[in-house]
Motif scaffolding. Structure first.
Motif, PDB file in Angstrom:
ATOM      1  N   SER B 234       7.908   1.883   8.304  1.00 36.56           N
ATOM      2  CA  SER B 234       6.887   0.877   8.558  1.00 36.56           C
ATOM      3  C   SER B 234       5.737   1.039   7.560  1.00 36.56           C
ATOM      4  N   PRO B 235       5.740   0.243   6.490  1.00 41.14           N
ATOM      5  CA  PRO B 235       4.729   0.429   5.434  1.00 41.14           C
ATOM      6  C   PRO B 235       3.323  -0.023   5.834  1.00 41.14           C
ATOM      7  N   LYS B 236       3.133  -0.460   7.074  1.00 39.30           N
ATOM      8  CA  LYS B 236       1.851  -1.031   7.486  1.00 39.30           C
ATOM      9  C   LYS B 236       0.674  -0.112   7.144  1.00 39.30           C
ATOM     10  N   VAL B 237       0.771   1.166   7.552  1.00 37.88           N
ATOM     11  CA  VAL B 237      -0.343   2.097   7.345  1.00 37.88           C
ATOM     12  C   VAL B 237      -0.588   2.336   5.853  1.00 37.88           C
ATOM     13  N   VAL B 238       0.484   2.453   5.069  1.00 41.93           N
ATOM     14  CA  VAL B 238       0.342   2.690   3.633  1.00 41.93           C
ATOM     15  C   VAL B 238      -0.423   1.530   2.992  1.00 41.93           C
ATOM     16  N   ILE B 239      -0.008   0.312   3.291  1.00 44.19           N
ATOM     17  CA  ILE B 239      -0.619  -0.869   2.665  1.00 44.19           C
ATOM     18  C   ILE B 239      -2.079  -1.003   3.118  1.00 44.19           C
ATOM     19  N   GLN B 256       4.128  -7.877   3.407  1.00 42.95           N
ATOM     20  CA  GLN B 256       2.952  -7.323   4.080  1.00 42.95           C
ATOM     21  C   GLN B 256       1.656  -7.863   3.474  1.00 42.95           C
ATOM     22  N   SER B 257       1.725  -8.997   2.782  1.00 40.11           N
ATOM     23  CA  SER B 257       0.554  -9.465   2.034  1.00 40.11           C
ATOM     24  C   SER B 257      -0.645  -9.745   2.938  1.00 40.11           C
ATOM     25  N   THR B 258      -0.402 -10.111   4.206  1.00 43.21           N
ATOM     26  CA  THR B 258      -1.542 -10.401   5.089  1.00 43.21           C
ATOM     27  C   THR B 258      -2.337  -9.137   5.402  1.00 43.21           C
ATOM     28  N   LEU B 259      -1.718  -7.958   5.216  1.00 47.43           N
ATOM     29  CA  LEU B 259      -2.420  -6.708   5.527  1.00 47.43           C
ATOM     30  C   LEU B 259      -3.349  -6.299   4.389  1.00 47.43           C
ATOM     31  N   LYS B 262      -6.396  -8.599  -0.809  1.00 47.48           N
ATOM     32  CA  LYS B 262      -6.941  -8.405  -2.153  1.00 47.48           C
ATOM     33  C   LYS B 262      -5.974  -7.646  -3.049  1.00 47.48           C
ATOM     34  N   GLY B 263      -5.419  -6.545  -2.538  1.00 51.63           N
ATOM     35  CA  GLY B 263      -4.706  -5.613  -3.404  1.00 51.63           C
ATOM     36  C   GLY B 263      -3.199  -5.763  -3.437  1.00 51.63           C
ATOM     37  N   TYR B 264      -2.624  -6.639  -2.609  1.00 52.42           N
ATOM     38  CA  TYR B 264      -1.162  -6.746  -2.551  1.00 52.42           C
ATOM     39  C   TYR B 264      -0.643  -7.431  -3.805  1.00 52.42           C
ATOM     40  N   LEU B 265       0.191  -6.737  -4.578  1.00 55.57           N
ATOM     41  CA  LEU B 265       0.665  -7.307  -5.841  1.00 55.57           C
ATOM     42  C   LEU B 265       1.928  -8.130  -5.627  1.00 55.57           C
ATOM     43  N   THR B 266       2.957  -7.461  -5.133  1.00 54.75           N
ATOM     44  CA  THR B 266       4.210  -8.115  -4.751  1.00 54.75           C
ATOM     45  C   THR B 266       4.919  -7.105  -3.867  1.00 54.75           C
ATOM     46  N   GLY B 267       6.167  -7.294  -3.599  1.00 56.27           N
ATOM     47  CA  GLY B 267       6.866  -6.306  -2.783  1.00 56.27           C
ATOM     48  C   GLY B 267       8.355  -6.500  -2.946  1.00 56.27           C
ATOM     49  N   ALA B 268       9.110  -5.454  -2.609  1.00 61.23           N
ATOM     50  CA  ALA B 268      10.562  -5.527  -2.620  1.00 61.23           C
ATOM     51  C   ALA B 268      11.012  -5.799  -1.191  1.00 61.23           C
TER      52      ALA B 268
END
Lengths: 306, 376
Positions: B234-239, B256-259, B262-268
């Motif tokens: 669960s990457p929630k805490v990391v992001i 997880q972009s809503t979490l 500002k800093g979310y670039l992209t994701g796999a």
């Protein structure tokens, strides 16, 4: 951001001690109070998770994280009251009730907490004690939450109250010898009820810290056993609230050690580093135990020391 | 899990032997259903909560897509441990709910799934993970997996463009082959942009450890790392922690972009929606299916999250170009000469491993440019 290198390790441990110790501190202070009155409440792991869930849920629904903290504490009080009322019945084992309540608390929190895993609730603010520093790392490490400060003040406060007030005397008298306390005119069950309810309140608040500040998210694995560890920590701290504070700081800081060492390139042995606080606990327990007497400070009414 | 110790009935063993003897083909036939109008029940078991912003949510999204197909009923169970408990869950889905297709979505379910599959030859069993189906295993069992490291390679390109320090952090759970492959592909992608790029790895020790994950991100940020990605359940805490520290993050499993607006670039991300819908359609049409289904960006089994606001036009363009090369099949990540981070040559010059190569599924090395070790 400049790289910190090796300085990152002590800084991470310091930051981790401040960030990670609060749940340990609140649960252990609560348990300390309960155990001083002569009962063990093993259900605090359930209370912690219930506090995390209810705090997050209320913060999300009302928009006020502080109301969440209060509700979390109230949930803890209810669970504490259930424990105390059941244990007040004759021939009820407090440890068994505690385990039952732990499982109940976990189950209830998972059930009621389902709708709150996804939403984003307002979190508790932090006080930037690192304002004097130029370094963003130091500033991040010294972001301190008010709950930690409350806990840090509460620990010596409780120690003082236990030994210098009428209430403290009542709790210790009931915890050390119920029969003697009864002849002195104390209502043993009521004192224990209040001790357990107050303990539950603190543990619930500790839970709200987990979900509303650090790591600051509600999910079913949020506690990963911290409540149980905090109960054990009380024995480690010899039922002394001030020692509970130091033990909590130690456990919080130790949690940061494994990741911090890896971040500077010590890449092997992280399982061992993660186990560091337990090894230390064992060593300290062995070093301070004696075959001649029971543990100093142990309330003699506790079912485990009787 | 050691198979063979928990009482298999004689009948089950005979059935398994019969199944082993009967099948020589690697492709099996779905049992044709009497009439297409009959209702199809699909069962899914998850190891955690299905809204964890991670691994389980990815699978649950796939199952939700299946739910929308007419005449399909879904039964789900969350928090199923990787023990004999999952066998009970699957048997109850089959016996009580009439499930004829089971998705077992956690790595540790494999051995259990094979046991149940041998007992219920008319039910189809599919395992999500890098597990290998071999001759002799029940023919009604199979596995599916995505080459999500291709999406990590793209994320690495984006990170390489966006980072100011050229230092990346990867929070892993365990040095498990699929994680190492993600770390390596991410680093190789970033190095196409910045040949000096470095990835620092931190293993927490288990799949869900929120406090350790938060500490790991804090330690990485303290070391001047400005893009963090991960392979935890669960990457929630990391992001969220990365966003709090004001550094960039790249997601994993699901969006997880809503979490981290500002800093979310992209994701796999996984695209189990497509995979699960395919299986259900094949089953209803009575089509044949492979025992092992694998694919990456080209097959549409994995994808990248939409780019965040911090991603420059140049980064978008190079990432899209690389994506196009994956899609037309002209690009291979693991091509020699390639050295690991101890200086040893792992892939000699001239040799290359296509994404489907089984060798990559047992990866036990970290590529040059990664700081970390595969030893625990």
């Amino acid at each position: 951001m400049e790289a910190l290198g090796w300085w990152g390790v002590p800084l991470a441990v310091l930051g981790g001690a401040i960030r990670g110790s609060t749940p340990f501190l609140f649960v252990s202070l609560g348990e300390c109070l309960t155990e001083k009155s002569g009962r063990i409440n093993l259900g605090l792991e359930g209370t912690l998770v219930m506090g995390a869930m209810s705090g997050y849920g209320v913060s999300y629904l009302t928009g006020s994280p502080w109301l969440g903290v209060l509700v979390a504490g109230t949930c803890g009080m209810v669970l504490g009251a259930v424990h105390a009322s059941i244990c007040a019945r004759p021939r009820v084992n407090d440890i068994a009730v505690g385990i039952a309540l732990m499982l109940f608390g976990l189950g209830l929190a998972f059930y009621l907490g389902k709708p709150f895993i996804q939403p984003n609730a307002p979190r508790l603010p932090a006080i930037p004690f690192g304002w004097w520093s130029e370094s963003p790392q130091v500033r991040a490490a010294l972001e301190v939450n008010v709950l930690f400060l409350i806990g840090a003040v509460l620990a010596p406060g409780l120690l003082w109250a236990l030994y210098n007030t009428r209430w403290g005397l009542a709790i210790r008298a009931v915890g050390d010898n119920a029969d003697a306390a009864r002849t002195m005119g104390y209502a043993v069950d009521r004192v224990r009820l209040l001790g357990t309810v107050a303990g539950g309140f603190l543990a619930g608040i500790g839970g709200s810290f987990l979900s509303l500040y650090y790591p600051g998210s509600w999910n079913e694995a949020i506690s990963s056993g911290q409540g149980l560890m905090a109960v054990a920590l009380v024995i480690f701290a010899r039922w002394d609230p001030l020692l509970c504070l130091f033990a909590a700081l130690l456990f919080g800081g130790a949690g940061a050690l494994g990741p911090a060492l890896q971040s500077v390139g010590i890449t092997s042995g992280y399982y061992l580093f993660n186990a560091a606080p337990y090894v230390l606990t064992l060593l300290l327990m062995i070093a301070t135990s004696s075959t001649q007497r029971t543990l100093k400070g142990a309330p003699s009414e506790l079912s485990v020391t009787k | 899990m050691i198979p063979g110790h928990c009482g298999i009935s004689r009948r089950a063993v005979l059935k398994m032997m019969a199944a082993a003897g009967a099948s020589t083909a690697t492709v099996s036939q779905w049992p044709r259903r009497a009439s297409s109008a009959s209702r199809l029940v699909v069962g899914a078991a998850y190891v955690g909560p299905k809204d964890d912003y991670g691994w389980n949510q990815g699978h649950a999204q796939g199952v939700t897509a299946v739910k929308k197909i007419d005449g399909v009923k879904v039964v789900e169970e969350e928090n199923v441990p990787e023990t004999v408990q999952v066998q009970k869950t699957m048997e109850s889905m089959i016996s009580l709910d009439g499930a004829s297709l089971i998705f077992a979505t956690s790595f540790g379910y494999w051995e259990h799934m094979l046991k149940v599959a041998a007992k219920y030859p008319k039910v189809q069993f599919l395992h999500g993970g890098p597990t290998v189906w071999k001759e002799g295993m029940p023919t009604n069992a199979g596995s599916y997996n995505g080459f999500i490291d291709e999406a990590q390679y793209i994320a690495g390109i984006v990170a390489g463009y966006t980072s100011k320090t050229g230092k990346f952090g990867f929070v892993g759970a365990k040095p498990y082959p699929a994680s190492l492959r993600n770390i390596n592909s991410f680093t190789l992608g970033a190095r196409t942009v910045n040949p000096k790029a470095m990835t620092q790895v931190i293993f927490t020790g288990d799949w869900v450890l929120p406090v350790k994950e938060a500490e790991a991100v804090n330690s990485l940020a303290d070391q001047g790392i400005d893009v963090v990605t991960c392979h935890v359940d669960s990457p929630k805490v990391v992001i969220e922690t990365a966003e709090k520290r004001g550094i960039f993050s790249s997601g994993y499993h699901v969006n997880q972009s809503t979490l981290a607006p500002k800093g979310y670039l992209t994701g796999a991300e996984w695209n189990w929606e497509k995979v699960y819908t395919d299986y259900v359609n094949w089953l209803r049409d009575g089509k044949s299916w492979p025992h092992m289904r694998r694919g990456g960006l080209r097959a549409g089994i994995v994808r990248n999250a939409p780019y965040g606001p911090a991603v420059s036009e140049k980064a978008r363009k190079q990432a899209d170009d690389a994506k196009a090369k994956f899609t037309d099949g002209s690009f291979v990540i693991y091509k020699g000469p390639m050295k690991d981070n101890t200086g040893k040559t792992v892939i000699p010059a001239g040799k290359s491993y296509d994404a489907t190569d089984i060798w990559l599924e047992s990866m036990d090395w970290l590529v040059d440019g990664v700081r970390g070790s595969t030893r625990s």
